[in-house]
Design a protein around this motif. Structure first.
Motif, short mmCIF file in Angstrom:
data_model
loop_
_atom_site.label_atom_id
_atom_site.label_comp_id
_atom_site.label_asym_id
_atom_site.label_seq_id
_atom_site.Cartn_x
_atom_site.Cartn_y
_atom_site.Cartn_z
N UNK A 47 0.95 -1.09 0.00
CA UNK A 47 -0.01 0.07 0.14
C UNK A 47 0.82 1.25 -0.16
N UNK A 48 1.97 1.14 0.94
CA UNK A 48 2.91 2.35 1.05
C UNK A 48 3.37 2.74 -0.45
N UNK A 49 3.79 1.44 -1.03
CA UNK A 49 4.57 1.60 -2.41
C UNK A 49 3.71 2.18 -3.33
N UNK A 50 2.67 1.48 -3.55
CA UNK A 50 1.47 2.11 -4.33
C UNK A 50 1.38 3.77 -4.37
N UNK A 51 0.90 4.04 -2.81
CA UNK A 51 0.69 5.32 -2.62
C UNK A 51 1.90 6.28 -3.06
N UNK A 52 3.31 5.88 -2.81
CA UNK A 52 4.30 6.47 -3.19
C UNK A 52 4.39 6.74 -4.79
N UNK A 53 3.82 5.49 -5.53
CA UNK A 53 3.82 5.73 -7.00
C UNK A 53 2.59 6.75 -7.40
#
Length: 107
Positions: A47-53
Motif C-alpha cells: 500500500x505504501x509503495x502504491x501510494x508513493x507511486x
C-alpha cells in the motif's frame, strides 16, 4: 542458508512494521494466514509503495485544479471588465440620445 532479507520482507532488528493507524490495508494477499495474530507487513508495504507511486499523479491533479481555479478567476475578471465597458458605452449612448432629444425639442 538463511537469507538476510528480501525486497518485500527486509530483515529488521527493530519493532515489526504495522499498517498506518488512520487507514485499513486495501490490498490483501491470497496466501495470508487469517489465523495468525501478526500484522501483515507485506500488504502494508505494498500500500505504501502504491501510494508513493501515486504521489506524482496527485500532485499533477492538485496542480491542474489550481490552474483551473486561476482560469475561472481570470474568466470572471474578464467578464466583469467587459460588463463595465459595455455599461459605460450604454451610458454614453444614453447621454447622446438625451442630448439629441433635447436639441430636437428646443428647435
Amino acid at each position: 542458508m538463511k537469507t538476510a532479507g528480501t525486497i518485500d520482507r527486509p530483515a529488521t532488528h527493530g519493532p515489526a512494521l504495522r499498517p498506518f493507524p488512520e487507514r485499513e490495508p486495501t490490498m490483501t494477499l491470497h496466501t495470508e494466514n487469517h489465523a495468525s495474530n501478526q500484522p501483515d507487513t507485506t500488504a502494508s508495504r505494498q500500500n505504501r509503495t502504491r501510494d508513493m507511486q501515486l504521489i506524482p499523479e496527485a500532485l499533477a491533479r492538485a496542480h491542474m485544479h489550481e490552474r483551473m481555479r486561476e482560469a475561472k478567476a481570470d474568466q470572471r475578471a474578464h467578464r466583469l471588465l467587459v460588463a463595465r465597458r459595455m455599461q459605460r458605452r450604454a451610458e454614453r449612448a444614453s447621454l447622446r440620445a438625451r442630448r439629441a432629444l433635447a436639441l430636437a425639442v428646443m428647435q
